[in-house]
Design an enzyme around this catalytic site. Structure first.
Site, mmCIF file in Angstrom:
data_model
loop_
_atom_site.group_PDB
_atom_site.id
_atom_site.type_symbol
_atom_site.label_atom_id
_atom_site.label_comp_id
_atom_site.label_asym_id
_atom_site.label_seq_id
_atom_site.Cartn_x
_atom_site.Cartn_y
_atom_site.Cartn_z
ATOM 1 N N ARG A 1 -1.888 2.806 -6.792
ATOM 2 C CA ARG A 1 -1.891 2.880 -8.426
ATOM 3 C C ARG A 1 -1.856 1.703 -8.672
ATOM 4 N NH1 ARG A 1 -3.081 7.641 -7.411
ATOM 5 N NH2 ARG A 1 -1.989 9.318 -8.417
ATOM 6 N N GLU B 1 -5.141 0.526 -17.024
ATOM 7 C CA GLU B 1 -6.165 1.650 -16.594
ATOM 8 C C GLU B 1 -6.404 2.655 -17.569
ATOM 9 O OE1 GLU B 1 -6.791 4.985 -13.052
ATOM 10 O OE2 GLU B 1 -6.267 2.781 -12.320
ATOM 11 N N HIS C 1 -11.568 4.268 -10.176
ATOM 12 C CA HIS C 1 -10.199 5.299 -9.682
ATOM 13 C C HIS C 1 -11.064 6.675 -9.377
ATOM 14 C CE1 HIS C 1 -5.917 6.766 -10.407
ATOM 15 N NE2 HIS C 1 -6.405 7.248 -9.193
#
Length: 316
Positions: free
Chosen positions: A228, A256, A275
């Site tokens: 993450r 993000e 991602h």
């Protein structure tokens, strides 16, 4: 048992779902498929903004299970305080290992062998050769040795790496060797040529990769983040990257999505992917198998898999 189950995959596309449940398809649309108060099993929509998955949570007064289709549960955890007591929160262990491990090896190899430079040269019609680092003979450190970390090591085996070191929250022994506790990271970092982050995001791992962590990495080392974004202190990473001492391959970032103009886009030695560790053709068949297994267990009152926590009287 008659209960509503909210699924982000159309139920008619999933073979083997148990009978006796009311399946409601909801993939994050504006309108709910039914009253959230009647939902007993809530499967959080996948790859949707956090606020979408959280929207029905305060109204899930009868829910017994909240199931994510992501490896982590951090996106739904802000809503736990709204849940009644006894709710089981389950993650998607077993769904993302193959695709995330594939991407990890892709990022490592592309970064070491200079593939982004080749693509840019091809765009300009330029031919450039030269020696590049190989993955062979490198020391790899995997930080976060759960099912995804283990799957990454499975795929490292054929590449003739010199050594794989493993780090997790607690010390243990596996068939492949020891798993070191987080407290041993400072001693392991200077030996690693490639550091792979595959740890869940918790308060203990937020900004785990800070200025001190990065300073302990050896010159020329590669940092790969498939965990993450907030596991890494972006400001500290940028300082090291701009100095050219290390390189990075990032499938996740903080913030993000990475906004236009952010310095990470153009920092030297960085490869960014948006991602995409989980969303591949491998996702749907594994997600369906998980849901069929879990819902059959739910109907038959058997223990569920992948239970991360069970809520108490105050939702935690």
């Amino acid at each position: 048992m008659t209960a509503d189950v909210w699924l982000p995959i159309p139920p008619e596309d999933i073979e083997g779902l148990p009978k006796g449940l009311n399946y409601r398809f909801w993939d994050g649309g504006e309108d709910f498929p039914a009253d959230p108060a009647d939902c007993a099993y809530y499967v959080v929509p996948y790859m949707k903004p956090v606020e979408v998955g959280l929207r029905p949570v305060p109204s899930l007064s009868s829910v017994q299970v909240v199931q994510t289709l992501s490896a982590g549960t951090d996106a739904i955890e802000p809503g736990i305080k709204y849940l009644p007591a006894g709710v089981q929160l389950c993650n998607a262990r077993g769904v993302h290992e193959a695709s995330t491990a594939e991407l990890t090896l892709t990022l490592i190899l592309a970064s070491l062998r200079g593939v982004p430079d080749f693509v840019r040269a091809q765009d300009k019609g330029e031919w450039g050769g030269g020696f590049r680092p190989a993955l062979a003979d490198k020391n790899v450190l995997i930080v976060g040795y759960g099912s995804i970390g283990s799957a990454i090591e499975d795929r490292l085996v054929p590449f003739e790496v010199a050594r794989v070191a493993r780090v997790a929250r607690s010390e243990r022994t596996t068939a492949r060797g020891p798993v070191h506790p987080l407290t041993e990271l400072p001693a392991l970092l200077p030996e690693a040529d490639v550091v792979v982050l595959a740890t869940p995001l918790t308060e203990a791992t937020r900004h785990l990769v800070n200025a001190d962590f990065l300073a302990r990495m050896k010159d020329g080392a590669l940092l790969v983040n498939v965990a993450r974004g907030p596991v890494v202190d972006t400001k500290a990473l940028l300082a090291e990257l701009e100095g050219g001492r290390i390189t990075a391959a990032l499938d996740v970032t903080d913030p993000e999505p990475l906004p236009p103009g952010h310095p990470l886009w153009h920092a030297p030695g960085v490869l960014v992917s948006p991602h995409v560790g989980g969303p591949t053709s491998a996702f749907l068949p594994r997600a369906k198998r998980l849901l069929v297994d879990q819902l059959n267990r739910f109907v038959n009152r058997e223990p569920l898999r992948n239970v991360i926590l069970t809520t108490g009287p105050t939702g935690v």
